[in-house]
Design an enzyme around this catalytic site. Sequence first.
Site, mmCIF file in Angstrom:
data_model
loop_
_atom_site.group_PDB
_atom_site.id
_atom_site.type_symbol
_atom_site.label_atom_id
_atom_site.label_comp_id
_atom_site.label_asym_id
_atom_site.label_seq_id
_atom_site.Cartn_x
_atom_site.Cartn_y
_atom_site.Cartn_z
ATOM 1 N N ASN A 26 -31.336 -8.658 8.448
ATOM 2 C CA ASN A 26 -30.896 -7.327 8.839
ATOM 3 C C ASN A 26 -32.080 -6.396 8.617
ATOM 4 O O ASN A 26 -32.437 -6.092 7.476
ATOM 5 C CB ASN A 26 -29.690 -6.879 7.993
ATOM 6 C CG ASN A 26 -29.200 -5.492 8.372
ATOM 7 O OD1 ASN A 26 -29.974 -4.612 8.733
ATOM 8 N ND2 ASN A 26 -27.889 -5.275 8.266
ATOM 9 N N TYR A 131 -23.438 -9.384 12.912
ATOM 10 C CA TYR A 131 -23.394 -8.207 12.043
ATOM 11 C C TYR A 131 -21.918 -7.860 11.853
ATOM 12 O O TYR A 131 -21.325 -7.144 12.632
ATOM 13 C CB TYR A 131 -24.177 -7.054 12.672
ATOM 14 C CG TYR A 131 -24.207 -5.801 11.822
ATOM 15 C CD1 TYR A 131 -24.336 -5.871 10.435
ATOM 16 C CD2 TYR A 131 -24.121 -4.543 12.408
ATOM 17 C CE1 TYR A 131 -24.364 -4.732 9.669
ATOM 18 C CE2 TYR A 131 -24.155 -3.389 11.644
ATOM 19 C CZ TYR A 131 -24.274 -3.493 10.273
ATOM 20 O OH TYR A 131 -24.304 -2.350 9.498
ATOM 21 N N ASP A 174 -25.572 -10.804 8.592
ATOM 22 C CA ASP A 174 -25.080 -9.911 7.541
ATOM 23 C C ASP A 174 -23.562 -9.953 7.599
ATOM 24 O O ASP A 174 -22.952 -9.368 8.493
ATOM 25 C CB ASP A 174 -25.617 -8.492 7.787
ATOM 26 C CG ASP A 174 -25.101 -7.477 6.784
ATOM 27 O OD1 ASP A 174 -24.263 -7.833 5.936
ATOM 28 O OD2 ASP A 174 -25.525 -6.311 6.866
ATOM 29 N N ASN A 176 -21.473 -8.812 5.239
ATOM 30 C CA ASN A 176 -20.821 -7.698 4.548
ATOM 31 C C ASN A 176 -19.686 -8.166 3.643
ATOM 32 O O ASN A 176 -18.655 -7.496 3.512
ATOM 33 C CB ASN A 176 -20.330 -6.646 5.557
ATOM 34 C CG ASN A 176 -21.400 -5.612 5.868
ATOM 35 O OD1 ASN A 176 -22.064 -5.113 4.973
ATOM 36 N ND2 ASN A 176 -21.574 -5.295 7.145
ATOM 37 N N HIS A 277 -32.472 -5.089 3.294
ATOM 38 C CA HIS A 277 -32.110 -6.505 3.227
ATOM 39 C C HIS A 277 -33.378 -7.363 3.193
ATOM 40 O O HIS A 277 -34.420 -6.970 3.737
ATOM 41 C CB HIS A 277 -31.299 -6.936 4.448
ATOM 42 C CG HIS A 277 -29.944 -6.335 4.545
ATOM 43 N ND1 HIS A 277 -28.790 -7.056 4.343
ATOM 44 C CD2 HIS A 277 -29.547 -5.066 4.849
ATOM 45 C CE1 HIS A 277 -27.743 -6.264 4.520
ATOM 46 N NE2 HIS A 277 -28.178 -5.054 4.827
#
Length: 285
Positions: A26, A131, A174, A176, A277
């Site tokens: 990222n 993402y 990513d 999350n 990141h």
Amino acid sequence: MARVGTLISITRQLGNVATVKIATWNVNSLRARADRVEAWLDRSDVDVLAIQETKCKDDNFPWDMFEKSGYEVAHFGVSQWNGVAIASRVGLTDVERTFPGQPVFGKDTDPVQEARAIGATCGGVRVWSLYVPNGRALGDPHMAYKIEWLELLRKHAVGLLESDPSAQVALTGDWNIAPRDEDVWDIDLFLNNGYTHVSPPERAAFHAFEDSGFSDVVRPHTPGPGVYTYWDYKQLSFPKRMGMRIDFVLASPALAERVNGASIDREERKGKGASDHAPVIVELA
């Protein structure tokens, strides 16, 4: 959109190199960090890079930078937010912008298909640059969107394995989500304040991929605690080691068998103009 530069070496194919490196990163604005990304590609010698948060549209994406470095690149970006890409020097075919069934946000009011997923076949590996939605807050509509998004991605990934159990699939990006307590610097702080990324529904959504046959192929080579991929820009989080492990490569069984190494390039988080990141790299035999 995908482009092939004239400097691409078509002789560098998967069978011609002893080890293939697939990375995810990222970059938190590709245009702002183009020089760092270009230098990192040269230094790391990765064959495939999945990129998140390009924050570009196709018309201002730095195509020439990748082509000059010998990479084909495919990008999906519709605004100054989100944006995903895949750069490869071992081939790049069958590009998909969004996975089949990918949900939209605000489907009952003003539906928006966000640029959060792009897939391509690179040297025989089906690579997805992902993402995953942040979720924002536990009761926010974005959290319900996040959980639905992950479940529909999982169904697509499972369908790939049902069609071909030997399929080599890399779900990178990513996520999350911090799936284990050790994946955040202070789990009590997160739990006591009702923070996202560690809630039971988010963790269950992540573990559902593992239950479906995909495995985190980086963790065995980079065990925690205290091993992270993200550090906020605020409160001196990086020097204070206040990080989170939220960037992952989940591999199908056939691909996981080929993994002979993995690393997190923490050094790339240092210095002026760094992304928040770090790149995550997997080596394939």
